[in-house]
Design a protein around this motif. Structure first.
Motif, mmCIF file in Angstrom:
data_model
loop_
_atom_site.group_PDB
_atom_site.id
_atom_site.type_symbol
_atom_site.label_atom_id
_atom_site.label_comp_id
_atom_site.label_asym_id
_atom_site.label_seq_id
_atom_site.Cartn_x
_atom_site.Cartn_y
_atom_site.Cartn_z
ATOM 1 N N ILE A 229 0.896 -1.432 0.005
ATOM 2 C CA ILE A 229 0.140 0.162 0.111
ATOM 3 C C ILE A 229 0.869 1.127 0.155
ATOM 4 O O ILE A 229 0.560 2.099 -0.746
ATOM 5 N N TRP A 230 1.894 1.112 0.861
ATOM 6 C CA TRP A 230 2.893 2.366 0.788
ATOM 7 C C TRP A 230 3.415 2.371 -0.680
ATOM 8 O O TRP A 230 3.541 3.476 -1.137
ATOM 9 N N ALA A 231 3.861 1.391 -1.265
ATOM 10 C CA ALA A 231 4.155 1.338 -2.699
ATOM 11 C C ALA A 231 3.121 2.040 -3.711
ATOM 12 O O ALA A 231 3.598 2.863 -4.349
ATOM 13 N N LEU A 232 1.885 1.662 -3.371
ATOM 14 C CA LEU A 232 1.016 2.428 -4.294
ATOM 15 C C LEU A 232 1.029 3.854 -4.045
ATOM 16 O O LEU A 232 0.767 4.797 -5.124
ATOM 17 N N VAL A 233 1.150 4.582 -2.826
ATOM 18 C CA VAL A 233 0.917 5.669 -2.343
ATOM 19 C C VAL A 233 2.093 6.336 -3.281
ATOM 20 O O VAL A 233 2.229 7.471 -3.856
ATOM 21 N N PHE A 234 3.448 5.677 -3.243
ATOM 22 C CA PHE A 234 4.502 6.454 -3.562
ATOM 23 C C PHE A 234 4.594 6.242 -5.148
ATOM 24 O O PHE A 234 5.302 7.343 -5.942
ATOM 25 N N VAL A 235 4.088 5.414 -5.661
ATOM 26 C CA VAL A 235 4.068 5.162 -7.176
ATOM 27 C C VAL A 235 3.275 6.454 -7.733
ATOM 28 O O VAL A 235 3.268 7.323 -8.846
ATOM 29 N N ILE A 236 2.035 6.730 -6.996
ATOM 30 C CA ILE A 236 1.259 7.979 -7.408
ATOM 31 C C ILE A 236 2.094 9.180 -7.185
ATOM 32 O O ILE A 236 2.006 10.055 -8.007
ATOM 33 N N VAL A 237 2.604 9.355 -6.081
ATOM 34 C CA VAL A 237 3.518 10.556 -6.064
ATOM 35 C C VAL A 237 4.634 10.703 -6.915
ATOM 36 O O VAL A 237 5.010 11.954 -8.021
ATOM 37 N N LEU A 238 5.445 9.584 -7.155
ATOM 38 C CA LEU A 238 6.830 9.756 -7.907
ATOM 39 C C LEU A 238 6.754 8.996 -9.345
ATOM 40 O O LEU A 238 7.706 9.100 -9.822
ATOM 41 N N GLY A 239 5.706 8.551 -9.441
ATOM 42 C CA GLY A 239 5.505 7.784 -10.698
ATOM 43 C C GLY A 239 6.197 6.361 -10.552
ATOM 44 O O GLY A 239 6.832 6.027 -9.671
ATOM 45 N N SER A 240 6.078 5.422 -11.669
ATOM 46 C CA SER A 240 6.560 3.901 -11.107
ATOM 47 C C SER A 240 8.004 4.096 -11.190
ATOM 48 O O SER A 240 8.754 4.989 -12.024
ATOM 49 N N GLY A 241 8.778 3.123 -10.491
ATOM 50 C CA GLY A 241 10.056 2.828 -10.690
ATOM 51 C C GLY A 241 10.543 2.439 -9.270
ATOM 52 O O GLY A 241 9.904 2.330 -8.385
ATOM 53 N N ALA A 242 11.776 2.322 -9.125
ATOM 54 C CA ALA A 242 12.517 1.895 -8.280
ATOM 55 C C ALA A 242 12.571 2.692 -6.911
ATOM 56 O O ALA A 242 12.464 2.177 -5.706
ATOM 57 N N LEU A 243 12.507 4.086 -7.237
ATOM 58 C CA LEU A 243 12.549 5.163 -6.291
ATOM 59 C C LEU A 243 11.298 4.902 -5.471
ATOM 60 O O LEU A 243 11.520 4.962 -4.065
ATOM 61 N N ALA A 244 10.180 4.881 -6.187
ATOM 62 C CA ALA A 244 8.785 4.596 -5.385
ATOM 63 C C ALA A 244 9.012 3.310 -4.449
ATOM 64 O O ALA A 244 8.526 3.608 -3.079
ATOM 65 N N GLY A 245 9.580 2.208 -4.983
ATOM 66 C CA GLY A 245 9.692 1.202 -4.147
ATOM 67 C C GLY A 245 10.717 1.244 -2.853
ATOM 68 O O GLY A 245 10.308 0.847 -1.673
ATOM 69 N N THR A 246 11.672 1.914 -3.036
ATOM 70 C CA THR A 246 12.691 2.074 -1.887
ATOM 71 C C THR A 246 11.969 2.870 -0.978
ATOM 72 O O THR A 246 12.193 2.772 0.159
ATOM 73 N N LEU A 247 11.264 4.085 -1.120
ATOM 74 C CA LEU A 247 10.645 4.916 -0.126
ATOM 75 C C LEU A 247 9.583 4.075 0.572
ATOM 76 O O LEU A 247 9.417 4.113 1.647
ATOM 77 N N ALA A 248 8.916 3.186 -0.533
ATOM 78 C CA ALA A 248 7.853 2.358 0.277
ATOM 79 C C ALA A 248 8.510 1.582 1.255
ATOM 80 O O ALA A 248 8.004 1.417 2.553
ATOM 81 N N ILE A 249 9.487 0.814 0.979
ATOM 82 C CA ILE A 249 10.361 -0.105 1.772
ATOM 83 C C ILE A 249 10.592 0.514 3.245
ATOM 84 O O ILE A 249 10.616 0.258 4.467
ATOM 85 N N ALA A 250 11.224 1.723 2.789
ATOM 86 C CA ALA A 250 11.928 2.544 3.951
ATOM 87 C C ALA A 250 10.744 2.985 4.987
ATOM 88 O O ALA A 250 10.845 2.957 6.045
ATOM 89 N N VAL A 251 9.743 3.553 4.211
ATOM 90 C CA VAL A 251 8.649 4.174 5.328
ATOM 91 C C VAL A 251 8.125 2.920 6.099
ATOM 92 O O VAL A 251 7.961 2.977 7.286
#
Lengths: 263, 276, 270
Positions: free
Chosen positions: A125-147
């Motif tokens: 779900i965090w990944a979904l949120v960050f994909v919306i914010v930053l667009g798809s890609g590894a950055l969204a995944g990294t932030l989702a994992i971090a948060v």
């Protein structure tokens, strides 16, 4: 006073409590079963379908292996960077969330709030949120994992901070050291094993998590897996699954080794 | 010299741990402070370097008033007071050398402390002190690998590396066996003589106190009820310190100083239950 | 006092690695790796600026959460109820399947070949993420709650059997031998010598696992395996961000309630 002719294992209250608990469990199960309205005919065909799937998967697509390497490396990158970010951010959060280091009651509540907010939302779900914010890609995944990891890491580190021996800190203070030095000498060595243990353990968990956040476009091997499934390229799917298994096992071995190394 | 006047400590719970205790420690004398558990011995020592904040009275070290000092000034004052703890309070997961060098933390910058970078003089002295306390060759051992007696020696080495003007010693032997206790007490008095600094020890083994001290102070229920030379500590005095007995009229030997204010109050039993 | 020789003026901390060069090499390697990882993320100022704009837009789109549309509320309730029901059934099924596996994987009571089989089942269950299992289950039994129940039950086995096996390995073998000495069969020995000792643990672990299964049941819907996850993904795909927020808040609420119940009940059992 005691009636020795009858033997009962529990007091009446305890027995009533147990019966109520069992009753709740049974009712919950029955109601849940009813609600799900499962079509059992699917269950009957499941073995056939499953075998069919296995047949279509086997043998794995060896030629596809080369294409898996790069997303696999990205997966590891996501896990490591996400964990590193989480660990960095969990230092202040755990200091706030530990009763003996938090400045006051409000900061303590703030720490607890960050911990439970981070923990109660699943990584996907965090990944979904960050994909919306930053667009798809590894950055969204990294932030989702971090948060998602901040809460987990902070909670465990805060617990180890709460368990330190205050005498060691006091002894350093008694030499005339300032409070930062007292923390470096008195607190850090005491929580270091827990800290490294938490970091490697969470990294291990994050490797697994980073294999699936690709389902929602947040980078890593999950993207590849999702595409292969959508194109019914089952032999590629098996290749990817084997690769995921490999990386999960490697990360588990590495994490176990590191945790043993730090006493 | 250390000069404590009318030191008081009342905890926020209302417990009066110290009800106005005065004491001077000078030269290179060893002063033993004895008394039952809860008499306020530990509180007294901890109030001197303000690990516990006193609520009244004054503490002077070589003319410097300690009680009013703020942050940096207090840290500078603490550098002059070496403290040795009952439970050693070593940093268990660091090496012996790091523990000993931590005695110099008041003199190095935080960044150097983080990098474990200490002056060559300090390191040379640390080797020398380790040799002196009988731990030569143990510098790279981790503190948690050592025995109780060895740990207490590291604690002593850490305190002397500060080059203190006084050693404050809080129950140094209560976690040790009798033989090791003696060795530790020997070491402490030896250091006091060689480095020409006074030592204030609080201790509950009366025989050790008498054997090693130049002067004995008895605390009971937060008040000083005895002060004198070790031979003066007779059964009457012990009875008074440990059981709160009234002194028979005119029986006090010379040198005994009874707390000036209301000895009758000191004769309650509740002090025994209070933990310091 | 006279020292026989000049004492050393240098000391450095012994390192966990072989020597200080190795230590710095390891640190440098870690730093390089992190930089490489960060480089691969393709973080640019441009992205951060766009991301910030998108974040503001997203939050504006999300707040306030949507609670007024009746059919959406129905969808929400339906999804949540399905998730919770899935978690209950998956826990029961998973636990029932786990108990024999746990006995197989307990080194002190299982013969070696059985032991390795049990361990193998556990490792197989733990290796893959629940979403991957859910995908395979969806392919096998079709979209819906059944796939979710299968995936969650399968994941429960790895967790539950592993912890229960460890518990069984720690039991007092004296009690077991005492039952065996009365002439009991192997199954009877398990029933009277082992089960009573691990029963509190079984109950505690079941409730703990139920708590975890609630969390998972809210997301397996993302791959079509039933529960609120499907509704969440739909709202995401349709840019219906205020409903998206409502669902996330509802998920957080249900997860927290599950955790509270689980903590409370486990506290009472101990």
């Amino acid at each position: 006073m005691t009636d020795y002719r009858t033997w009962e294992r529990r007091t009446p209250q305890q027995r009533v409590g147990r019966y109520v608990l069992i009753l709740i469990a049974v009712v919950a199960t029955a109601v849940s079963w009813q609600l799900l309205q499962i079509n059992y005919s699917y269950l009957g065909t499941a073995p056939v379908e499953f075998m069919d799937l296995v047949n279509r998967m086997y043998p794995p697509n060896v030629g596809y292996t080369g294409a898996v390497v790069s997303p696999l490396i990205e997966t590891v990158h996501i896990a490591i960077l996400g964990t590193a970010l989480a660990i960095l951010m969990s230092i202040p959060v755990s200091l706030l969330g530990a009763e003996n280091t938090t400045p006051n009651r409000y900061t303590f509540l703030l720490g607890k709030f960050i911990i439970s907010a981070s923990r109660s939302v699943n990584v996907i779900i965090w990944a979904l949120v960050f994909v919306i914010v930053l667009g798809s890609g590894a950055l969204a995944g990294t932030l989702a994992i971090a948060v998602r990891s901040i809460g987990f890491c902070s909670k465990l580190i805060a617990e180890s901070i709460e368990e330190i021996d205050p005498g060691q800190v006091e002894a350093i203070q008694a030499t005339g050291a300032n409070s930062v030095e007292a923390a470096i000498y008195g607190i850090v060595p005491q929580i270091k094993p827990a800290f490294i243990g938490v970091a490697t353990y969470r990294w291990d968990i994050n490797v697994r998590a980073s294999t699936i956040i690709g389902f929602v476009g947040a980078g890593g091997i999950g993207v590849e897996l999702n595409t292969s499934i959508n194109f019914f390229a089952w032999q590629q799917v098996l290749t990817i699954l084997i690769a995921i298994l490999g990386i999960v096992i490697v990360s588990e071995v590495v994490s176990a080794y590191l945790r043993r190394k730090v006493r | 010299m250390l000069s404590v006047t009318d030191l008081q400590k009342t905890y926020s719970s209302g417990d009066e741990a110290l009800k106005g205790v005065s004491l001077d420690v000078t030269g290179n004398e060893t002063v033993s402070m004895i008394g039952p558990s809860g008499a306020g011995k530990s509180t007294f020592i901890r109030c001197v370097n303000r690990l516990t904040e006193p609520t009244g009275g004054s503490v002077e070290l070589d003319g410097l008033e300690i009680t009013g000092l703020s942050g940096g000034e207090l840290r500078d004052a603490r550098r002059d007071m070496g403290m040795i703890f009952q439970e050693y309070n070593l940093i268990e997961r660091l090496t012996v050398m790091e523990n000993v060098l931590s005695g110099r933390l008041g003199y190095v910058s935080t960044w150097d402390a983080f990098r474990r970078k200490f002056a060559g003089d300090d390191i040379a002295r640390a080797y020398e002190v380790l040799d002196r306390v009988g731990l030569k060759g143990h510098e790279d051992n981790r503190a948690d690998e050592l025995s109780g007696g060895q740990r207490q020696r590291v604690g002593i080495a850490r305190a002397i590396l500060q080059r203190p003007k006084i050693l404050l010693v809080d129950e140094p032997t209560s976690s040790l066996d009798p033989e090791t206790s003696r060795a530790v007490m020997d070491l402490l008095t030896e250091i006091a003589a060689e480095d020409d600094i006074p030592v204030l020890i609080n201790i509950h083994e009366v025989d050790l106190a008498v054997e090693y001290a130049d002067r004995v102070v008895g605390l009971r229920d937060g008040q000083k009820v005895f002060e004198g030379d070790p031979p003066d500590l007779d059964e009457t005095a012990k009875g008074q310190i440990y059981r709160g007995e009234e002194i028979p009229e005119g029986a006090g030997p010379a040198g005994k100083v009874v707390a000036a204010d209301a000895p009758g109050e000191a004769v309650t039993e509740e002090g025994d239950l209070r933990s310091t | 006092m006279a020292t026989e020789q000049q004492p050393r003026r240098e000391w450095s901390r012994p390192t966990a690695f072989y020597n200080h060069y190795v230590k710095w090499a390891v640190y440098a390697a870690i730093a390089v790796f992190l930089v490489w990882s960060a480089w691969n993320m393709r973080i640019s100022l441009d992205r951060i600026v766009t991301g910030w704009g998108a974040a503001v837009g997203l939050i504006q789109g999300m707040v306030p959460p949507e609670v007024t549309t009746q059919f959406k509320n129905d969808l929400l309730i339906e999804g949540l109820v399905e998730s919770v029901a899935m978690s209950v059934i998956a826990t029961i099924v998973g636990v029932l399947l786990s108990i024999p596996v746990a006995f197989m994987a307990a080194e002190n009571i299982a013969p070696k070949p059985v032991y390795w089989t049990g361990r193998g089942i556990i490792t197989g269950s733990r290796a893959l993420h629940e979403l991957i299992i859910a995908i395979i289950a969806v392919k096998a039994v079709g979209i819906g709650a059944l796939a979710g129940v299968i995936a969650l039950s399968y994941k429960t086995i790895g967790f539950f059997a592993k912890l229960l096996a460890e518990e069984i390995e720690d039991i007092d073998t004296g009690q077991m031998e005492a039952v065996e000495a009365t002439g009991a069969s192997r199954i009877q020995t398990m029933l009277f010598g082992v089960i009573p000792q691990v029963m509190p643990r079984i109950v505690g672990l079941s409730i703990y696992r139920w708590d975890i299964n609630i969390r998972h049941s809210t997301i397996v819907g993302i791959v079509g395996a039933g529960g609120i996850g499907g509704t969440l993904l739909n709202s995401f795909d349709q840019y219906d961000y205020d409903f998206f927020l409502t669902i996330i808040l509802a998920i957080i609420a249900i997860v927290m309630i599950g955790e509270l119940i689980s903590t409370y009940v486990r506290g009472r059992i101990q």
